[in-house]
Design an enzyme around this catalytic site. Structure first.
Site, mmCIF file in Angstrom:
data_model
loop_
_atom_site.group_PDB
_atom_site.id
_atom_site.type_symbol
_atom_site.label_atom_id
_atom_site.label_comp_id
_atom_site.label_asym_id
_atom_site.label_seq_id
_atom_site.Cartn_x
_atom_site.Cartn_y
_atom_site.Cartn_z
ATOM 1 N N CYS A 8 50.043 -5.294 18.697
ATOM 2 C CA CYS A 8 49.893 -5.236 16.682
ATOM 3 C C CYS A 8 48.898 -4.056 16.300
ATOM 4 O O CYS A 8 48.975 -2.935 16.796
ATOM 5 C CB CYS A 8 49.769 -6.552 16.327
ATOM 6 S SG CYS A 8 48.704 -7.353 17.428
ATOM 7 N N SER A 9 48.070 -4.449 16.854
ATOM 8 C CA SER A 9 46.449 -3.309 16.524
ATOM 9 C C SER A 9 45.610 -4.037 16.966
ATOM 10 O O SER A 9 44.568 -4.076 16.124
ATOM 11 C CB SER A 9 46.691 -3.473 15.117
ATOM 12 O OG SER A 9 46.492 -4.774 14.208
ATOM 13 N N CYS A 10 45.057 -5.594 17.835
ATOM 14 C CA CYS A 10 43.903 -5.352 18.654
ATOM 15 C C CYS A 10 42.750 -4.514 18.952
ATOM 16 O O CYS A 10 43.238 -3.567 19.520
ATOM 17 C CB CYS A 10 44.657 -6.430 20.599
ATOM 18 S SG CYS A 10 45.743 -7.972 19.447
ATOM 19 N N CYS A 69 46.978 -1.181 21.671
ATOM 20 C CA CYS A 69 47.601 -1.784 20.840
ATOM 21 C C CYS A 69 49.164 -2.013 20.950
ATOM 22 O O CYS A 69 48.996 -1.860 19.495
ATOM 23 C CB CYS A 69 46.894 -2.894 20.134
ATOM 24 S SG CYS A 69 47.637 -4.439 19.981
#
Lengths: 207, 120
Positions: free
Chosen positions: A112-114, A109
């Protein structure tokens, strides 16, 4: 935060700056009726103990064993995964990307950090680090080498950039020599990293 | 900081390194379930924090960014006024400092105690 003292009076508590902010925010939100402390504790418990990559491993092992399930997973991963009891709370859709002899899939991702929480739990430290988020796209082969994944030069690497709406689960190649294994035994070969694409499924009997 | 330096931590499967991180995470999920914001709005807010200058290459300040993103989104949604969290967090820290070691920290122990329950 703990700190060393050499004096002997009853010293005061220190509340960490971040802990104080979160506590303050929780109180404000509780007073507004937007959150309930018990519900917050239940969410923490779920993510610390109940969801994790074992969920994803069950999905992958089922797909290895059951061609109908595998097709369903290819066409409608959200539903196929939900049928095993794993559903996301953020309304996200899932897509399963299958590794083949020709193509290896890698998930990142960049924004962000999906991450597919319902099947993998929360992401490891490196998944959230800028070092991974930026390099996975620019130099996926170099990143894979750092994870000790050595692919044949002709294998294509396809990088999937997750979003808030769409998360990816890599279905690694089924290791050779696993024809006689049960679905449960197969699931034990499916590592978290193999479902992100930074690893391969374990060989049978590998410690 | 190379990616390789981060990998020794890869076996560390703990989701959170400190309890406040878990609390911040859970608050976000609870607020989303309550319909305070959409998950896309949240992802946008978080990604804005994460792309700021000075964010650690190793991701060690990830949950600091997370909390900051949450506070900003709540201000944008008029759920919390700017400064609300600052003021109450400072009160907690004063209360903690004024509480003898081993005793529970109560907001009433803040020397500048305001009755937050009666705050408008």
């Amino acid at each position: 935060m703990p700190h060393a003292h050499d004096h002997d009076h009853d010293h005061d508590n220190d509340l960490d700056h971040m802990a104080a902010r979160v506590r303050a925010l929780e109180i404000i939100l509780t007073q507004k009726g937007l959150v309930e402390p018990a519900a917050i504790d239940a969410i923490v418990d779920t993510y610390e103990t109940k969801v994790g990559p074992r969920n994803g491993a069950k999905v992958v092992a089922r797909a290895w064993c059951d061609p109908d399930y595998s097709n369903w997973l290819k066409q409608d991963a959200t539903a196929a995964i939900a049928s095993l009891g794993f559903t996301g709370r953020q309304g996200e859709h899932m897509q399963a990307v299958f590794n083949t002899e020709d193509t290896h899939n890698l998930v990142v991702c960049t924004l962000c950090s999906c991450y597919p929480w319902s099947v993998l739990g929360l992401p490891p430290v490196w998944y959230k680090a800028p070092a991974y988020r930026s390099r996975a796209v620019i130099d996926p082969r170099g990143v894979l080498e750092e994870f000790d994944v050595d692919l044949p030069a002709q294998t294509k690497i396809r990088v999937w950039d997750s979003t808030a709406e769409l998360r990816y689960l890599v279905v690694p190649l089924r290791p050779k020599g696993t024809e006689g294994l049960s679905e449960e035994e197969l699931a034990a070969l499916v590592t978290r990293d193999s479902m992100i694409g930074t690893g391969l499924a374990l060989e049978p009997y590998q410690p | 900081m190379s990616l390789h330096d981060l990998l020794p931590q890869a076996d560390d499967d703990r989701a959170f390194s400190e309890p406040w991180q878990a609390q911040a995470f859970a608050l976000t999920l609870a607020l989303h379930q309550k319909g305070v914001f959409s998950w896309s709005e949240w992802a946008k807010s978080l990604s804005e924090e994460l792309k700021k200058r000075g964010v650690a290459e190793d991701g060690s300040d990830y949950y600091e960014c997370w909390l900051s993103a949450l506070e900003k989104l709540l201000v944008a949604k008029s759920v919390a006024a700017p400064g609300d969290v600052d003021a109450l967090a400072a009160a907690w820290q004063r209360a903690a400092h004024a509480t003898p070691h081993g005793k529970p920290i109560l907001l009433e122990n803040d020397p500048q105690h305001l009755d937050w329950n009666r705050a408008p």
